[in-house]
Scaffold this active site. Structure first.
Site, PDB file in Angstrom:
ATOM      1  N   GLU A 112       0.779  -1.243   0.000  1.00 42.36           N
ATOM      2  CA  GLU A 112       0.000   0.000   0.000  1.00 42.36           C
ATOM      3  C   GLU A 112       0.813   1.296   0.000  1.00 42.36           C
ATOM      4  OE1 GLU A 112      -2.920  -0.015   3.116  1.00 42.36           O
ATOM      5  OE2 GLU A 112      -4.026  -1.663   2.211  1.00 42.36           O
ATOM      6  N   GLU A 127      -5.944  -8.459   0.945  1.00 43.62           N
ATOM      7  CA  GLU A 127      -6.546  -8.144   2.254  1.00 43.62           C
ATOM      8  C   GLU A 127      -8.014  -7.826   2.032  1.00 43.62           C
ATOM      9  OE1 GLU A 127      -4.831  -4.957   4.650  1.00 43.62           O
ATOM     10  OE2 GLU A 127      -2.809  -5.659   4.160  1.00 43.62           O
TER      11      GLU A 127
HETATM   12  C1  BG6 Z   1      -4.512  -1.960   5.339  1.00 50.44           C
HETATM   13  C2  BG6 Z   1      -3.152  -2.320   5.850  1.00 50.44           C
HETATM   14  O1  BG6 Z   1      -4.484  -0.625   4.993  1.00 50.44           O
HETATM   15  O2  BG6 Z   1      -5.598  -2.010   6.195  1.00 50.44           O
HETATM   16  C3  BG6 Z   1      -3.135  -3.028   7.181  1.00 50.44           C
HETATM   17  O3  BG6 Z   1      -2.384  -3.007   4.916  1.00 50.44           O
HETATM   18  C4  BG6 Z   1      -4.195  -2.433   8.080  1.00 50.44           C
HETATM   19  O4  BG6 Z   1      -1.851  -2.931   7.708  1.00 50.44           O
HETATM   20  C5  BG6 Z   1      -5.555  -2.656   7.448  1.00 50.44           C
HETATM   21  O5  BG6 Z   1      -4.180  -2.866   9.397  1.00 50.44           O
HETATM   22  C6  BG6 Z   1      -6.697  -2.133   8.285  1.00 50.44           C
HETATM   23  O6  BG6 Z   1      -6.496  -0.794   8.613  1.00 50.44           O
HETATM   24  P1  BG6 Z   1      -6.553  -0.258  10.109  1.00 50.44           P
HETATM   25  O7  BG6 Z   1      -6.118   1.148   9.996  1.00 50.44           O
HETATM   26  O8  BG6 Z   1      -7.962  -0.400  10.535  1.00 50.44           O
HETATM   27  O9  BG6 Z   1      -5.605  -1.103  10.909  1.00 50.44           O
END
Ligand code: BG6
Length: 464
Positions: free
Chosen positions: A157, A363
């Protein structure tokens, strides 16, 4: 789903490993930033450093065949001279050997935001020298783990950590400077191309890609003004990463607009050639939500994100470009993330048509506050969220897209960049306060059944 489809969960080094200063690990920029600002940190997190065998065994017992995780640069490289920390390598050999033992395919990210503090002190991603240092670190990893890893990605990202770190200022290094944002963005994309180049030069087995925080763009109507706003938003959110990594070119209309107001002399023709020649083999897309936009109506640029888990605090407006709006008809999380699985289907189709590369959904998940002191967390909302997003992937496959994997965020509860350990994403509950015990949630069992059925258990619907 095809029998080779990768099903798993994802984590990131800083968010799960803990052990922030053991076995000669150097501090990362996140260690220092969170300590100095007295914020909740990942010093211990899920203590994956000491629990990885159990965590990987549970993945296998949950029917998963892959694990996406990142390597920690400051755990592996001790200093600016590039000296290697053998204990850091040994730790990841342990993880990779556990993957092998349990039949789990590793899917590995080189950089998930934990820049060594010794590089941050020289300017971090504003310092061009860091690109060469990343290349060195990447090569050390390919040499050490090349016979155990078939799926590599350079960065996780770029948009998210560059914009948050240099423009919004809520991530380290905490700057709010558009000129510096551009320099950091350029250096990161160049470093990614160097990571691809050194991978190819070494003839290591497997494939290499990049992971992007994908927010496909929709407009509020079909007007020409909205279409222009959508293009600005797409360049800002997606194209400077995906076009650059997959096609080898920064979007020309973005560069020409920026050149009017900013100094772009940091762009070098020779480096653009390296970017052009070193495009990725596949793309990884992290999907949480889309970006819905309307044309800019006035006011200064405003970028704010919800760091409290109280609805209604986020805002994205870029002066003269676009304004993000909310669709009142859709549900959102406490952190203002719109739940919109159709965006994944549309986005996958768009990305596949544009880049013609294999795609992994690297993800996808939902962050909530959960009581984990119960026998089993009954996370029906997560099951419904995952069902609808896997459904979206299957719809995109039916439309001809080559999608090869799905990773739930996250394999187990870990530290979130927003609200720390309070915001949970895992398939497995981690009781951070009581001995780091692990307990599968209802979603873990559901996911196991879905995998065993190769997706047949997914409740299908047509989003259109
Ligand atoms: C993504 C990242 O942006 O979203 C993760 O790759 C991250 O590292 C995930 O934890 C969820 O975002 P957040 O800010 O809720 O932890």
């Amino acid at each position: 789903m095809d029998k080779n489809f990768l099903w798993g969960g994802a984590t990131a080094s800083y968010q799960c490993e803990g052990a922030w200063d053991v076995d000669e690990k150097a501090p990362s920029m996140w260690d220092v930033y969170l300590h100095e600002n007295n914020l909740e940190n990942g010093d211990v997190a899920s203590d994956h450093y000491h629990h990885y065998e159990e965590d990987i065994r549970m993945m296998a017992e949950g029917g998963q065949n892959s694990y996406r995780f990142s390597l920690s640069w400051p755990r592996i490289i001790k200093n600016k001279n590039g000296d290697v920390n053998q204990k850091g390598l040994d730790f990841y050999h342990g993880i990779l050997d556990a993957c092998e033992k349990y039949g789990i395919e590793p899917f590995v990210t080189l950089y998930h935001w934990d820049l060594p503090q010794y590089w941050e002190e020289t300017g971090g991603w504003l310092n061009h020298e860091v690109c060469g240092a990343f290349e060195h670190y990447a090569k050390v990893c390919y040499e050490a783990f090349g016979d155990k890893i078939r799926n590599w990605t350079t960065f996780n990202e770029p948009k998210w950590f560059v914009v948050n770190g240099y423009m919004i200022g809520n991530y380290p290094p905490g700057l709010q400077d558009p000129q510096k944002t551009m320099i950091a963005a350029y250096n990161v994309m160049y470093a990614s191309a160097l990571g691809v180049r050194v991978f190819r030069a070494g003839n290591y087995p497997g494939q290499i890609g990049i992971v992007h925080s994908y927010t496909p763009v929709n407009g509020v109507d079909d007007s020409i003004e909205t279409k222009i706003a959508m293009r600005y938003a797409d360049n800002y959110c997606n194209n400077w990463i995906l076009d650059t990594a997959a096609l080898g070119e920064f979007p020309i209309d973005l560069i020409s607009v920026l050149a009017k107001d900013y100094d772009i002399s940091f762009i070098s023709t020779k480096e653009l050639e390296i970017i052009k020649e070193n495009t990725v083999d596949f793309i990884g897309l992290n999907y949480y939500s889309r970006t819905l936009v309307k044309p800019y109506t006035g006011g200064e640029t405003q970028l704010s994100f919800n760091h409290t888990g109280k609805k209604g605090e986020s805002k994205v407006l870029i002066k003269n470009w676009f304004e993000q709006v909310k669709d009142p008809n859709n549900e959102t999380t406490e952190w203002d993330t719109e739940i919109y699985p159709k965006g994944l289907e549309d986005g996958l189709i768009e990305a596949y048509q544009r880049y013609h590369l294999p795609i992994y959904v690297t993800e996808n998940g939902v962050g909530v506050r959960e009581d984990v002191t119960v026998d089993e967390v009954k996370d029906e909302y997560r099951i419904s969220f995952m069902n609808d997003h896997i459904n979206a992937i299957m719809n995109a496959q039916d439309a001809g897209c080559d999608i090869r994997g799905y990773y739930a965020w996250s394999s187990f509860d870990l530290y979130s960049w927003k609200n720390g350990c309070e915001k949970r994403y895992g398939l497995v509950a981690v009781d951070f306060e009581n001995g780091q015990t692990r307990a599968p949630k209802a979603s873990y069992h559901w996911f196991k059944d879905v995998i065993a059925s190769q997706g047949e258990l997914i409740k299908r619907r047509n989003f259109n």
